[in-house]
Design a protein around this motif. Structure first.
Motif, PDB file in Angstrom:
ATOM      1  N   ILE A 186       0.813  -1.216   0.000  1.00  0.00           N
ATOM      2  CA  ILE A 186       0.000   0.000   0.000  1.00  0.00           C
ATOM      3  C   ILE A 186       0.847   1.266   0.000  1.00  0.00           C
ATOM      4  CG2 ILE A 186      -0.216   0.331   2.497  1.00  0.00           C
ATOM      5  CD1 ILE A 186      -2.993   0.659  -0.177  1.00  0.00           C
ATOM      6  N   GLU A 226       2.805   4.219  -1.122  1.00  0.00           N
ATOM      7  CA  GLU A 226       2.776   4.863  -2.433  1.00  0.00           C
ATOM      8  C   GLU A 226       4.154   4.939  -3.082  1.00  0.00           C
ATOM      9  OE1 GLU A 226       0.718   8.253  -0.743  1.00  0.00           O
ATOM     10  OE2 GLU A 226      -0.888   7.964  -2.218  1.00  0.00           O
ATOM     11  N   HIS A 278      -9.229  -4.404   2.564  1.00  0.00           N
ATOM     12  CA  HIS A 278      -8.259  -3.497   1.950  1.00  0.00           C
ATOM     13  C   HIS A 278      -7.587  -2.634   3.019  1.00  0.00           C
ATOM     14  CE1 HIS A 278      -8.741  -3.739  -2.486  1.00  0.00           C
ATOM     15  NE2 HIS A 278      -9.953  -4.176  -2.192  1.00  0.00           N
ATOM     16  N   THR A 279      -6.303  -2.409   2.830  1.00  0.00           N
ATOM     17  CA  THR A 279      -5.650  -1.323   3.548  1.00  0.00           C
ATOM     18  C   THR A 279      -5.517  -0.164   2.563  1.00  0.00           C
ATOM     19  OG1 THR A 279      -3.460  -2.164   2.949  1.00  0.00           O
ATOM     20  CG2 THR A 279      -4.361  -2.881   5.053  1.00  0.00           C
ATOM     21  N   TYR A 280      -5.377   1.039   3.109  1.00  0.00           N
ATOM     22  CA  TYR A 280      -5.363   2.225   2.262  1.00  0.00           C
ATOM     23  C   TYR A 280      -4.253   3.184   2.681  1.00  0.00           C
ATOM     24  CZ  TYR A 280     -10.093   0.729   0.988  1.00  0.00           C
ATOM     25  OH  TYR A 280     -11.176   0.021   0.555  1.00  0.00           O
ATOM     26  N   TRP A 340      -8.102   1.665  -5.132  1.00  0.00           N
ATOM     27  CA  TRP A 340      -7.761   0.355  -4.588  1.00  0.00           C
ATOM     28  C   TRP A 340      -9.008  -0.499  -4.332  1.00  0.00           C
ATOM     29  CZ3 TRP A 340      -2.664  -1.159  -3.754  1.00  0.00           C
ATOM     30  CH2 TRP A 340      -1.696  -0.149  -3.925  1.00  0.00           C
ATOM     31  N   ALA A 365      -3.256  -5.158  -0.503  1.00  0.00           N
ATOM     32  CA  ALA A 365      -2.167  -4.923   0.452  1.00  0.00           C
ATOM     33  C   ALA A 365      -2.384  -5.733   1.716  1.00  0.00           C
ATOM     34  CB  ALA A 365      -2.019  -3.437   0.753  1.00  0.00           C
ATOM     35  N   CYS A 407       0.414  -5.577   4.279  1.00  0.00           N
ATOM     36  CA  CYS A 407       0.381  -4.372   5.108  1.00  0.00           C
ATOM     37  C   CYS A 407      -0.663  -4.522   6.215  1.00  0.00           C
ATOM     38  CB  CYS A 407       0.068  -3.156   4.249  1.00  0.00           C
ATOM     39  SG  CYS A 407       1.297  -2.837   2.953  1.00  0.00           S
TER      40      CYS A 407
END
Length: 239
Positions: free
Chosen positions: A120, A122, A171-173, A182, A204, A207
């Motif tokens: 995740i 960037e 989801h992780t963000y 995502w 991710a 993560c």
């Protein structure tokens, strides 16, 4: 009852892997386990020190006697790769050498399973769509018989052990904020005929289980998803 059935399945699958190893010059391992794929990417072992959290979750919630130690298998070394029924990677697109690409294809053709999961961060994955396109492009080159297909919400991977709500991976963000770039992505299967030879995730999950950039509860949800992927991969190896 669920744990008993899984134990029986695991015993059967280990026996299958032993048979396949004998038929493949003993290159395939005879234990239930997994490893990280070592690639030229500077991120290949990112958060590896948190892997025992995931393997302990597997041990606590299933009957799989998985080794809690984290291992790696070099993409340049086919016997190392074939010692594990599942290999985890944060992206295979940076595998550049002809030997490593040939090894990846051969590993999959010998019933190996790839789990490719975007990070995740960037700086590592600035664009999930580009990440998916790069994985798909390399797979098309090294495994022309494979197709990358989106998995429907009612796919068995979302319910083969834990029930994943709504058939959607957690989801992780970035920055903890939901991001449609995502969240629009479910899981993608690497399909070869009737066998699913791998999964590509834009969730991710690593993560999540490492507790990075994830809201409360995402760590457990991510590990549940990983358990399902692991068990589903073992079922594919038995076909």
């Amino acid at each position: 009852m669920k744990k008993l059935l899984l134990l029986i399945t695991a015993i059967f699958l280990v026996g299958v892997f032993r048979t396949e190893a004998a038929e493949s010059n003993d290159l395939r391992g005879d234990r239930v386990g997994w490893a990280r794929l070592k690639t030229p990417s500077p991120w290949w072992n990112r958060h590896a020190h948190k892997d025992p959290i995931l393997t302990q979750f597997l041990r606590d919630n299933t009957s799989l006697n998985i080794d809690p130690t984290w291992y790696n298998a070099d993409a340049e070394n086919l016997p190392q790769m074939c010692a594990y029924p599942i290999l985890f990677s944060q992206g295979i697109d940076l595998v550049r050498s002809a030997t490593a690409r040939t090894n990846l294809a051969e590993y999959v053709r010998r019933s190996g399973f790839l789990l490719i999961d975007a990070c995740i961060n960037e700086e590592v994955t600035p664009d999930p769509d580009v990440f998916l396109a790069r994985q798909t492009r390399l797979l098309a080159k090294i495994l022309p018989e494979a197709r990358v297909v989106p998995l429907s919400s009612d796919h068995n991977i979302y319910r083969c052990y834990f029930q994943i709500p709504d058939g959607k991976p957690p989801h992780t963000y970035p920055h903890f904020s939901p991001d449609p770039r995502w969240s629009k992505h479910g899981l993608y299967g690497i399909q070869i005929g009737s066998r699913m030879a791998g999964v590509i995730s834009l969730s991710a999950l690593q993560c999540g289980w490492a507790g990075v950039a994830a809201p409360p509860g995402t760590d457990i949800a991510s590990m549940k998803m990983l358990v399902n992927i692991y068990i589903y991969s073992m079922m594919q190896g038995a076909q």
